[in-house]
Enzyme design. Structure first.
Site, mmCIF file in Angstrom:
data_model
loop_
_atom_site.group_PDB
_atom_site.id
_atom_site.type_symbol
_atom_site.label_atom_id
_atom_site.label_comp_id
_atom_site.label_asym_id
_atom_site.label_seq_id
_atom_site.Cartn_x
_atom_site.Cartn_y
_atom_site.Cartn_z
ATOM 1 N N PHE A 69 0.856 -1.188 0.000
ATOM 2 C CA PHE A 69 0.000 0.000 0.000
ATOM 3 C C PHE A 69 0.889 1.234 0.000
ATOM 4 O O PHE A 69 1.650 1.472 0.933
ATOM 5 C CB PHE A 69 -0.956 0.059 1.197
ATOM 6 C CG PHE A 69 -1.828 1.289 1.129
ATOM 7 C CD1 PHE A 69 -2.971 1.292 0.346
ATOM 8 C CD2 PHE A 69 -1.462 2.460 1.781
ATOM 9 C CE1 PHE A 69 -3.753 2.452 0.220
ATOM 10 C CE2 PHE A 69 -2.236 3.613 1.659
ATOM 11 C CZ PHE A 69 -3.385 3.606 0.883
ATOM 12 N N ASP A 87 9.258 3.046 2.089
ATOM 13 C CA ASP A 87 8.066 3.824 2.401
ATOM 14 C C ASP A 87 7.813 3.678 3.903
ATOM 15 O O ASP A 87 7.257 2.680 4.364
ATOM 16 C CB ASP A 87 6.873 3.316 1.585
ATOM 17 C CG ASP A 87 5.582 4.073 1.899
ATOM 18 O OD1 ASP A 87 5.546 4.798 2.917
ATOM 19 O OD2 ASP A 87 4.610 3.922 1.140
ATOM 20 N N LYS A 99 2.468 11.206 7.167
ATOM 21 C CA LYS A 99 1.669 10.975 8.373
ATOM 22 C C LYS A 99 2.230 11.671 9.630
ATOM 23 O O LYS A 99 2.057 12.861 9.767
ATOM 24 C CB LYS A 99 1.480 9.465 8.578
ATOM 25 C CG LYS A 99 0.625 8.893 7.446
ATOM 26 C CD LYS A 99 -0.009 7.565 7.759
ATOM 27 C CE LYS A 99 -1.070 7.247 6.707
ATOM 28 N NZ LYS A 99 -0.784 6.119 5.864
#
Ligand code: PLP
Length: 427
Positions: A147, A233, A275
């Site tokens: 993802f 990531d 985030k």
């Protein structure tokens, strides 16, 4: 404990979202109004432990006073200049974050998906200009069940049908291999024209799928051997979440700041953050790399109106300060061990829970039922009733990721809510 109070305000607000908002999410039915630290309150005033932390964006806890204070102060001074001009905060941030994570340079963006896109563009350009790969055949290796966000290019290499179907034609140039499989990576690297390998150190959305300890280290060695960029990531795993500043640090919490560096730190060529980079207060993402890689991007070749804006970068520095000042990585490591050990004690006599996995405070339990069943959803509904918010991922998996500012007493309270709730589902 069943809710007996009047929930008409919640019903009304959910109805508004349903009626006027696109149906691109399926939220748990709870309408949140206020947050502080590890707690959130719904519009009726009921208090919950937040065990999702906005997918690890609020690692520093809701409305952290240092972050919100900085946000307010900067918002009254200047919010946006665009990169048509210099602004007084961006250079300070560039220096701060590159020292924090030990890379030569940073490229600031806003959302996670934009940062991933940025990394992919840098990788392709580097491969073509530095490595000399052909423009029409530059391959990037990715993992099954990845993802990385929602853009057209990113969903092109997803194998989640919901994320992908109907959005073609797809961007070519991506090759998917098994996650946590060094041989598969070794084999893929035999292909011609490989530019990079994009990977999550732990696959959060896939259900906190945690690879073997040696996986990233071996991937690092293979990428170096084949002159291919390792892009990690860390949008969900980074910034303290897994009990390390970066999950690619393995057991270390320093991102290269301590003596154990050689023993534990796996340094990617391209680091992708988002985030919790802003503690959930503002969308801020970033890509970090060293000069030989980052310098392939020249004026006019990539950017974003809001990327590197003074408000975002001030918030990001405050958010990173909180991680360091409050020793949140260490707290995540200690509480994570306690959490898994308590859950394992429960699981030893449980039929409904198969296992707990994860690192630091990024954990998940796997429910002993088919991924198509609604058991995990029903458990999350009961958890909500009992004052704790979590969300199923991939059907029968429940992710548990509270803010890292939690203390031991609160964690024990949460474990007791979770176990008490699970007991209702044992038969
Ligand atoms: C959330 C996430 C993204 C996408 O970030 P957005 O801000 O939602 O675009 C990318 N990669 C990982 C691993 C994520 O968890």
């Amino acid at each position: 404990m069943q809710t007996t109070q009047d929930t008409s305000r919640s019903e009304e607000l959910m109805e508004l979202e349903n009626k006027y908002g696109a149906h691109n999410y399926h939220p748990l039915p709870v309408v949140l109004d206020r947050g502080e630290g590890v707690y959130v309150w719904d519009v009726e005033g009921k208090k919950y432990y937040d065990f999702l932390s906005a997918y690890s964006a609020v690692n520093q806890g809701h409305c952290h006073p240092a972050i919100i204070g900085t946000l307010k102060e900067q918002a009254e001074k200047m919010t946006l200049t665009s990169r048509a001009f210099y602004n007084s905060r961006l250079g300070v941030f560039d220096q701060y974050i590159t020292e924090y994570f030990k890379f030569d340079k940073v490229l600031p963006m806003n959302t996670g998906a934009e940062a991933v896109e940025t990394a992919l563009k840098i990788c392709r350009k580097w491969a073509q200009e530095v490595k000399g790969l052909p423009a029409d055949d530059t391959k990037i290796i990715v993992a099954e069940n990845n993802f990385h966000g929602r853009t057209t290019t990113i969903v092109s290499f997803s194998n989640d049908e919901d994320a992908r179907k109907g959005f073609g034609p797809y961007t070519p140039g991506f090759v998917r291999i098994d996650y946590n499989n060094v041989e598969a990576l070794e084999e893929a690297l035999q292909m011609e024209n490989v530019a990079g390998f994009l990977v999550e150190p732990i696959q959060g959305e896939a259900g906190v799928v945690t690879p073997d300890d040696e996986y990233l280290r071996k991937a690092r060695a293979l990428c170096s051997k084949h002159n291919v960029l390792l892009m990690t990531d860390e949008i969900q795993t980074g910034i303290g979440r897994t009990g390390a500043l970066l999950a690619s640090c393995g057991k270390c919490d320093c991102a290269g700041h301590c003596e154990r560096q050689e023993a534990t730190y796996i340094r990617p060529d391209v680091l992708i953050l988002g985030k919790a980079l802003s503690g959930g207060a503002y969308p801020v993402s970033a890509v970090l790399a060293d000069d030989p890689i980052m310098n392939v991007i020249k004026p006019g070749q990539h950017g974003s109106t809001f990327g590197g804006n003074p408000l975002g970068v001030e918030v990001a520095m405050a958010a990173l300060n909180v991680i360091r000042d409050e020793k949140l990585t260490q707290n995540a490591r200690e509480l994570g061990e306690l959490f898994r050990s308590e859950m394992n004690t429960y699981i030893a006599q449980s039929k409904i829970v198969k296992l707990v996995r994860g690192r630091g405070l990024l954990n998940a339990i796997v429910i002993n039922d088919s991924p198509d069943s609604d058991t995990a959803w029903n458990i999350c509904m009961r958890l909500r009733d009992n004052g704790l918010l979590a969300k199923p991922t991939h059907g029968n998996i429940i992710r548990f990721a509270p803010p890292l500012v939690m203390n031991e007493a609160q964690l024990r309270d949460c474990v007791s809510i979770i176990c008490k709730t699970l007991e209702e589902f044992e038969n």
